[in-house]
Design a protein around this motif. Structure first.
Motif, PDB file in Angstrom:
ATOM      1  N   PRO A  46      -5.298  14.646   2.958  1.00  0.00           N
ATOM      2  CA  PRO A  46      -5.447  14.206   1.306  1.00  0.00           C
ATOM      3  C   PRO A  46      -3.900  12.821   0.741  1.00  0.00           C
ATOM      4  O   PRO A  46      -4.110  12.440   0.449  1.00  0.00           O
ATOM      5  CB  PRO A  46      -5.329  15.193  -0.061  1.00  0.00           C
ATOM      6  N   GLU A  47      -2.671  13.450   1.646  1.00  0.00           N
ATOM      7  CA  GLU A  47      -1.409  12.589   1.178  1.00  0.00           C
ATOM      8  C   GLU A  47      -2.077  11.372   1.990  1.00  0.00           C
ATOM      9  O   GLU A  47      -1.709   9.724   0.673  1.00  0.00           O
ATOM     10  CB  GLU A  47      -0.559  13.090   1.403  1.00  0.00           C
ATOM     11  N   VAL A  48      -2.026  11.211   3.083  1.00  0.00           N
ATOM     12  CA  VAL A  48      -2.695   9.771   3.789  1.00  0.00           C
ATOM     13  C   VAL A  48      -3.645   8.850   2.934  1.00  0.00           C
ATOM     14  O   VAL A  48      -3.642   7.519   2.678  1.00  0.00           O
ATOM     15  CB  VAL A  48      -3.300   9.890   5.037  1.00  0.00           C
ATOM     16  N   ILE A  49      -4.616  10.174   2.674  1.00  0.00           N
ATOM     17  CA  ILE A  49      -5.723   9.785   1.893  1.00  0.00           C
ATOM     18  C   ILE A  49      -5.034   8.647   0.269  1.00  0.00           C
ATOM     19  O   ILE A  49      -5.839   7.655  -0.016  1.00  0.00           O
ATOM     20  CB  ILE A  49      -7.051  10.101   1.406  1.00  0.00           C
ATOM     21  N   GLU A  50      -4.759   9.174  -0.658  1.00  0.00           N
ATOM     22  CA  GLU A  50      -4.071   9.151  -1.820  1.00  0.00           C
ATOM     23  C   GLU A  50      -3.431   7.163  -1.050  1.00  0.00           C
ATOM     24  O   GLU A  50      -3.112   6.720  -2.153  1.00  0.00           O
ATOM     25  CB  GLU A  50      -2.855   9.955  -2.003  1.00  0.00           C
TER      26      GLU A  50
END
Length: 215
Positions: free
Chosen positions: A113-117
């Motif tokens: 999720p951090e990479v997505i953000e």
């Protein structure tokens, strides 16, 4: 027997660096699935090795595997994604054979999720925008509502002098820009909402065709 460079890229990047000095041609090699040392270095977060492969050995940063995926599709950390995109110039809009960007693939698989953000923030890169006289860094503006007519033109100095920035709107913009989460998805969503409120304000002239929602 020669060491496997892909295993070294995963487990012993320094040994791989020494191997590449002896045999530079290994740098751009790919296995039977198109997996490259660039993919391995990005996946295992060996950032110095990743930089060296691109800068020293001239491996294309957008090298793809058999699925049409660049190294961005296999990163597991924001740091690796940032090196690929911001330092080495990899295009985040590249799609794989399933017509997915790296962000879209991560979203579909509910991973990182951090990479997505981070990637979502890049795709909605901040631009300088003036709304009601107040400048702010925003994502691209939301789409114009159906039925809203927008007319672009110029005004003379006298007319411009009559246009005053809304102090309350300016205050809210400044408060939002100062938030620690301004660049996150939540902060940008709040900014879009604020811009939408400004666009829908009474000072704008609009022609709306109101239709009942079709459920």
């Amino acid at each position: 027997m020669s060491p496997n460079p892909y295993l070294l890229a995963a487990d012993n990047p320094q040994a791989l660096v020494e191997l590449l000095k002896e045999n530079p041609s290994l740098a751009s090699g790919q296995d039977e699935h198109g997996y490259s040392l660039v993919h391995a270095a990005a996946s295992y977060n060996h950032l110095d090795l990743l930089r060296s492969l691109i800068r020293d050995y001239k491996v294309p940063v957008d090298i793809k595997d058999e699925d049409g995926e660049t190294a961005l599709f296999v990163v597991e950390t924001v740091d690796a994604a940032r090196v690929l995109v911001e330092e080495l110039g990899l295009d985040t809009k590249i799609k794989n054979d399933e017509e997915q960007t790296a962000r879209e693939k991560f979203e579909a698989e509910a991973e990182y999720p951090e990479v997505i953000e981070y990637l979502a923030g890049l795709e909605g890169e901040a631009v300088a925008t003036t709304v009601n006289g107040a400048e702010a860094l925003t994502e691209s503006l939301p789409p114009i509502p159906q039925g809203l007519n927008v007319t672009l033109g110029t005004m003379n100095e006298a007319e411009a002098g009559e246009q005053q920035a809304d102090p309350e709107f300016r205050r809210r913009i400044e408060e939002l820009a100062a938030r620690e989460d301004f660049q996150t998805a939540e902060g940008q969503a709040a900014l879009r909402q604020l811009v939408q409120e400004a666009i829908g304000g009474e000072e704008l002239t609009e022609e709306r065709s109101v239709r009942p929602r079709q459920d």
